[in-house]
Design an enzyme around this catalytic site. Structure first.
Site, short mmCIF file in Angstrom:
data_model
loop_
_atom_site.label_atom_id
_atom_site.label_comp_id
_atom_site.label_asym_id
_atom_site.label_seq_id
_atom_site.Cartn_x
_atom_site.Cartn_y
_atom_site.Cartn_z
NE ARG A 17 -2.30 -2.71 2.92
CZ ARG A 17 -2.47 -2.72 4.46
NH1 ARG A 17 -3.94 -2.22 4.95
NH2 ARG A 17 -1.79 -3.61 5.21
CD GLN A 74 7.07 -14.18 6.22
OE1 GLN A 74 7.47 -12.50 6.39
NE2 GLN A 74 5.65 -14.27 6.29
CB ALA A 381 32.81 41.92 -2.56
C1 UD1 Z 1 -2.25 -6.71 10.74
C2 UD1 Z 1 -3.29 -7.53 11.61
C3 UD1 Z 1 -4.81 -6.65 12.13
C4 UD1 Z 1 -3.66 -5.68 13.06
C5 UD1 Z 1 -2.44 -4.39 12.46
C6 UD1 Z 1 -2.60 -3.24 13.12
C7 UD1 Z 1 -2.54 -9.56 11.62
C8 UD1 Z 1 -3.13 -10.68 10.02
N1 UD1 Z 1 -3.34 -8.29 10.92
O1 UD1 Z 1 -3.10 -6.29 9.52
O2 UD1 Z 1 -5.32 -7.25 13.09
O3 UD1 Z 1 -5.22 -4.56 13.37
O4 UD1 Z 1 -1.65 -5.57 11.66
O5 UD1 Z 1 -1.60 -2.59 12.55
O6 UD1 Z 1 -1.75 -9.71 11.65
N2 UD1 Z 1 4.41 -9.10 7.91
C9 UD1 Z 1 5.74 -9.75 7.53
N3 UD1 Z 1 5.20 -11.39 6.70
C10 UD1 Z 1 4.54 -11.17 6.19
C11 UD1 Z 1 3.20 -10.09 6.40
C12 UD1 Z 1 3.56 -9.30 6.71
O7 UD1 Z 1 6.36 -10.22 8.51
O8 UD1 Z 1 4.27 -12.54 5.22
C13 UD1 Z 1 4.85 -8.42 8.46
C14 UD1 Z 1 4.73 -6.70 7.51
O9 UD1 Z 1 6.12 -6.43 7.02
C15 UD1 Z 1 3.92 -5.57 8.42
C16 UD1 Z 1 3.47 -6.65 10.12
O10 UD1 Z 1 4.02 -7.80 9.57
O11 UD1 Z 1 5.11 -4.79 9.54
C17 UD1 Z 1 1.49 -5.85 9.33
O12 UD1 Z 1 2.23 -6.98 8.04
P1 UD1 Z 1 0.64 -5.92 7.63
O13 UD1 Z 1 0.25 -6.86 6.13
O14 UD1 Z 1 1.13 -4.37 7.25
O15 UD1 Z 1 -0.83 -5.73 8.69
P2 UD1 Z 1 -2.04 -5.34 8.82
O16 UD1 Z 1 -2.74 -5.35 7.24
O17 UD1 Z 1 -1.62 -4.08 8.71
CA CA Z 2 0.00 -2.70 9.33
#
Ligand code: UD1
Ligand code: CA
Length: 466
Positions: A17, A74, A381
């Site tokens: 995003r 990961q 200058a």
């Molecule tokens: C997540 C939570 C949501 C919460 C929100 C708070 C989950 C499923 N959802 O959603 O409930 O309200 O955060 O901010 O956990 N990341 C990884 N590996 C992955 C996916 C993500 O390391 O495979 C890391 C991302 O880099 C990020 C964090 O996890 O720093 C959160 O991921 P993001 O996709 O932003 O989750 P949200 O949709 O915000």
């Molecule tokens: Ca997030």
């Protein structure tokens, strides 16, 4: 201590995003990557062992974060639950609770994490979730409670029913777990949801079903748990962090005339009774002494500035400025410039890689590059050091007390010795010995009556043409 907490920070996602070539957690806020705020808060809350899960641009993330952390890969980003599972080998066993945080919540404070840990220990919970209430909870997972108010699970927005969407209490993505229960539950998590991901949030319901104790700490200050998903969130987070930095400076004795137009990076240090005027940007590892006045209109990066200095409407990079010196308006001090005590860099000066001795003056419209100016030197200058032949750079030396007249070119390598004078308009290509005057320009000759003769000739020609 046997049960010091370990922290696991998830930072493997791309951050779709953000629409960026740069991994989301590396986007800088006030001069530091977003992720660094999260690891610092965990450290300050007492986590000695901090493990970061990296994936997208993992090499860059590791490089940017440096010492004192452990990393785990990961390789494919299959969701937050999958990310935690990759760290099982590093954090699955061991004493003390496991704090899990997301790398995109840079406003989190150590106070908040410490309270979460305290509640987790006091209630002997299996998991304690940090939640907050948001008037517009868009994008967050909703916290589901039963009739008795006990948390029974978290539902992601994409999977929520209309009733669940109406819930204002959200998951901040910060949790405290008992390790075995976490990994046991994680192995049961499936990806049969709207996003086809392994959700960490699914473990809450699973722990509950297995008779674990689910607790929640609802945090009042919802700003401090803001998750950054897009660049609108990024700007909001930056504004909030900026406010914190400025408030800390003001409480320590720095006057910030207009906090809304002052930008100070997290690592900048400023001494007491210094005053920062509007439209000023202080970046990187800048250090400023006491009673120094900066701005309006200054950009200063990685520079060490003494006390009683005055800088106005200027750009200064990777330089050092001694006590009592003045700079500007409209000067550009580039990398490697050292300005001595009480020196004066005036209007429209550009200085690069040069030492300006104490009490020397470069007051108007000059370019000084690769030069060493002694003490008490006066640069008139429009003086220019001619330091570059298209291939190499050469040095100019101007010794103590020398006086360089206006519009002089100093063609490097060249030296003007102590107390020497250089006449205005000279192009200096040879060293000037101590105490002598160098004149290097055409002598002036006046041709009397020339203008009258010129004009008469011109008007005769005009008459003939018409
Ligand atoms: C997540 C939570 C949501 C919460 C929100 C708070 C989950 C499923 N959802 O959603 O409930 O309200 O955060 O901010 O956990 N990341 C990884 N590996 C992955 C996916 C993500 O390391 O495979 C890391 C991302 O880099 C990020 C964090 O996890 O720093 C959160 O991921 P993001 O996709 O932003 O989750 P949200 O949709 O915000
Ligand atoms: Ca997030």
């Amino acid at each position: 201590m046997a049960d010091t907490a370990t922290a696991l920070v998830l930072a493997a996602g791309q951050g779709t995003r953000m629409k960026s070539r740069l991994a989301k957690v590396l986007h800088p806020i006030a001069g530091k990557p977003m992720l660094a705020y999260v690891t610092s808060a965990a450290r300050a809350a007492g986590a000695e062992d901090i493990v970061v899960v990296v994936g997208y641009q993992g090499e860059r993330v590791m490089e940017a974060m440096g010492e004192g952390l452990r990393f785990v890969w990961q390789r494919e980003q299959k969701g937050t639950g999958h990310a935690v599972l990759q760290a099982e080998g590093l954090v699955g066993k061991g004493e003390g609770p496991l704090l899990v945080l997301y790398g995109d919540t840079p406003l989190i404070t150590s106070d908040c994490l410490a309270e979460l840990l305290t509640k987790h220990r006091q209630t002997a919970a299996t998991v304690t979730i940090l939640t907050t209430e948001l008037p517009r909870p868009r994008g967050y997972g909703r916290v589901i409670r039963d009739g008795a108010g006990r948390v029974t699970g978290i539902v992601e927005e994409a999977d929520a029913t209309p009733e669940q969407l109406a819930v204002k209490e959200v998951n901040t993505g910060i949790y405290c777990f008992e390790r075995e229960a976490l990994f046991d539950a994680l192995r049961e998590v499936r990806r049969d949801n709207a996003q086809g991901e392994y959700y960490l949030t699914d473990v809450i319901g699973l722990i509950m079903e297995r008779g674990g104790k689910v607790e929640a700490l609802q945090w009042e200050d919802s700003e401090s748990v803001l998750g950054v998903n897009d660049r609108i969130d990024l700007a909001r987070a930056a504004a909030l962090l900026r406010g914190r930095i400025l408030e800390k400076l003001m409480l320590s004795g720095v006057t910030v005339v207009d906090p809304t137009s002052t930008y100070v990076d997290a690592e900048v240090r400023i001494g007491r009774d210094s005053v920062i005027y509007p439209m000023t940007v202080l970046e990187g590892r800048t250090v400023i002494g006491e009673g120094t006045v900066i701005g309006p209109g200054a950009r200063i990066k990685d520079t060490v500035i003494g006390s009683g200095v005055r800088i106005v409407d200027s750009t200064v990079e990777e330089s050092r400025i001694g006590d009592g010196a003045t700079v500007g308006p409209y000067s550009h001090l580039r990398r490697g410039t050292v300005v001595g005590e009480g020196a004066k860099i005036g209007n429209y000066a550009e200085i690069k890689g040069s030492v300006i001795g104490a009490r020397s003056k470069v007051s108007h419209h000059s370019y000084i590059g690769d030069a060493r100016l002694g003490e008490g030197v006066n640069i008139g200058a429009g003086v220019v050091t001619v330091n570059y032949d298209g291939f190499d750079k050469y040095q100019t030396d101007v010794e103590d007390g020398a006086f360089i007249g206006c519009n002089v070119n100093l063609v490097a390598p060249v030296k003007v010795e102590r107390e020497a004078y250089v006449a205005a308009g000279s192009t200096i290509t040879k060293d000037v010995p101590e105490g002598s005057l160098a004149v290097a320009r055409e002598r002036q000759s006046n041709i009397s009556g020339w203008v009258r003769r010129f004009k008469r000739r011109k008007s005769r020609n005009d008459n003939r043409d018409s």
